[in-house]
Design a protein around this motif. Structure first.
Motif, PDB file in Angstrom:
ATOM      1  N   ARG A 264      30.063  52.774  38.235  1.00  0.00           N
ATOM      2  CA  ARG A 264      29.244  51.699  37.648  1.00  0.00           C
ATOM      3  C   ARG A 264      27.968  52.180  36.977  1.00  0.00           C
ATOM      4  O   ARG A 264      27.463  51.541  36.064  1.00  0.00           O
ATOM      5  N   VAL A 265      27.397  53.245  37.535  1.00  0.00           N
ATOM      6  CA  VAL A 265      26.120  53.714  36.979  1.00  0.00           C
ATOM      7  C   VAL A 265      26.232  55.208  36.676  1.00  0.00           C
ATOM      8  O   VAL A 265      27.170  55.873  37.124  1.00  0.00           O
TER       9      VAL A 265
ATOM     10  N   LEU B   1      27.334  42.322  45.586  1.00  0.00           N
ATOM     11  CA  LEU B   1      27.829  43.713  45.650  1.00  0.00           C
ATOM     12  C   LEU B   1      29.243  43.755  46.237  1.00  0.00           C
ATOM     13  O   LEU B   1      30.094  44.535  45.794  1.00  0.00           O
ATOM     14  N   LYS B   2      29.458  42.879  47.210  1.00  0.00           N
ATOM     15  CA  LYS B   2      30.760  42.796  47.876  1.00  0.00           C
ATOM     16  C   LYS B   2      31.835  42.368  46.865  1.00  0.00           C
ATOM     17  O   LYS B   2      32.886  42.977  46.769  1.00  0.00           O
ATOM     18  N   GLU B   3      31.515  41.304  46.107  1.00  0.00           N
ATOM     19  CA  GLU B   3      32.488  40.775  45.141  1.00  0.00           C
ATOM     20  C   GLU B   3      32.829  41.805  44.067  1.00  0.00           C
ATOM     21  O   GLU B   3      33.918  41.782  43.506  1.00  0.00           O
ATOM     22  N   ARG B   4      31.906  42.693  43.789  1.00  0.00           N
ATOM     23  CA  ARG B   4      32.179  43.729  42.779  1.00  0.00           C
ATOM     24  C   ARG B   4      32.850  44.959  43.393  1.00  0.00           C
ATOM     25  O   ARG B   4      32.968  45.999  42.736  1.00  0.00           O
ATOM     26  N   GLY B   5      33.243  44.845  44.648  1.00  0.00           N
ATOM     27  CA  GLY B   5      33.996  45.928  45.293  1.00  0.00           C
ATOM     28  C   GLY B   5      33.168  47.156  45.614  1.00  0.00           C
ATOM     29  O   GLY B   5      33.714  48.258  45.789  1.00  0.00           O
ATOM     30  N   LEU B   6      31.850  46.975  45.733  1.00  0.00           N
ATOM     31  CA  LEU B   6      30.988  48.145  45.958  1.00  0.00           C
ATOM     32  C   LEU B   6      30.686  48.384  47.442  1.00  0.00           C
ATOM     33  O   LEU B   6      30.048  49.375  47.791  1.00  0.00           O
ATOM     34  N   LEU B   7      31.131  47.460  48.283  1.00  0.00           N
ATOM     35  CA  LEU B   7      30.836  47.582  49.719  1.00  0.00           C
ATOM     36  C   LEU B   7      32.125  47.706  50.519  1.00  0.00           C
ATOM     37  O   LEU B   7      33.171  47.244  50.083  1.00  0.00           O
TER      38      LEU B   7
ATOM     39  N   HIS C  32      19.604  49.612  39.795  1.00  0.00           N
ATOM     40  CA  HIS C  32      20.540  49.812  38.676  1.00  0.00           C
ATOM     41  C   HIS C  32      21.779  48.937  38.838  1.00  0.00           C
ATOM     42  O   HIS C  32      22.255  48.345  37.869  1.00  0.00           O
ATOM     43  N   LEU C  33      22.314  48.876  40.042  1.00  0.00           N
ATOM     44  CA  LEU C  33      23.522  48.078  40.271  1.00  0.00           C
ATOM     45  C   LEU C  33      23.269  46.604  39.994  1.00  0.00           C
ATOM     46  O   LEU C  33      24.131  45.892  39.503  1.00  0.00           O
TER      47      LEU C  33
END
Ligand code: GLU
Length: 253
Positions: free
Chosen positions: A133-134, A82-88, A202-203
């Motif tokens: 994203r969702v 999640l971190k690598e996808r910039g979500l955190l 979902h993520l």
């Protein structure tokens, strides 16, 4: 179908757990999972006591039991993803500071200074980033009715705690996925958590199980039973010569 009973070994099981266990084990094929990622509160002797109490009540479960503290790496991998996808984002705020203002990402320079000062931080899920994203509304099946998750109503929850690095939300959704849980049977006190679990599913591209939130067993004064009320532990009732049948009958609301 497959469900699970997932107590946390933070104390002895009480009548409320007997009720929850009866709901889960009575629903269909059911696994036992020990949710003990919180090493500040969980103790191995309570895990042993869970096995003894559930066994005495007459429930059985397949072996091996999944013990979450043995899978910390798997939960950290989810957080990294999640971190690598910039979500955190990192949140340095203390509980007291959060009373004044909701959490929000900080400017990069401030983050660097705080990291240099070795300030502890939690990782929060950015709902704003998730919205890209969702879909803005997600649906899931609840045995009561179909439910909708409106992302705009959600908060930036902590997914990586300051103290333990991971969180209930990550561990529970990961394990429901890895254990192929089709039905999550748990108390109504978890109903507000479910939208976050659906979002994480979902993520991560994980299936969303069907949810069944059962009514809670309340004390006579209407308050929820808790581990603080040690007079209602299963073991104290057993020591007072009650039978498992009597305890299960007492636990039915
Ligand atoms: N570990 C939680 C508890 O002790 C249950 C969480 C769940 O069933 O999702 O109540």
């Amino acid at each position: 179908m497959l469900t699970r009973f997932a107590p946390s070994p933070t104390g002895y099981l009480h009548l409320g757990h007997a009720h929850a266990a009866a709901q889960a084990f009575g629903f269909g094929p059911c696994l036992l999972r020990i949710e003990d990622i919180d090493k500040t509160r969980c103790r191995p002797e309570y895990r042993t006591a869970i096995y003894q109490d559930l066994d005495w009540l007459g429930f059985d479960w397949p072996i091996p039991v999944r013990i979450q503290s043995q899978h910390r790496g798997a939960y950290l991998d989810v957080i990294d993803n999640l971190k690598e996808r910039g979500l955190l984002y990192r949140c340095f705020k203390t509980r007291a500071q959060l009373q004044d203002a909701p959490p929000a990402p900080l400017p990069e320079a401030e983050i660097q200074t705080r990291l240099e000062n070795k300030e502890p931080f939690a990782w929060r899920l950015s709902i704003e980033k998730c919205q890209a994203r969702v879909k803005s509304t997600l649906t899931y099946e609840d045995t009561e009715q179909d439910k909708t998750v409106d992302l705009s109503q959600l908060d930036d929850i902590v997914v990586g705690r300051k103290d333990i690095g991971t969180s209930y939300h990550i561990a529970v959704t990961h394990d429901d996925m890895i254990q192929n849980i089709t039905h999550v049977v748990r108390g109504a006190d978890f109903i507000d958590q479910t939208p976050y679990h659906v979002l994480i599913q979902h993520l991560m591209g994980w299936p969303t199980p069907i949810y069944h939130h059962h009514a809670l067993l309340l004390r006579d004064d209407g308050e929820k039973l808790s581990k603080r009320h040690s007079d209602t532990t299963i073991r104290s009732l057993r020591e007072n010569s009650l039978t498992a049948r009597q305890v299960l009958d007492m636990s039915a609301p």
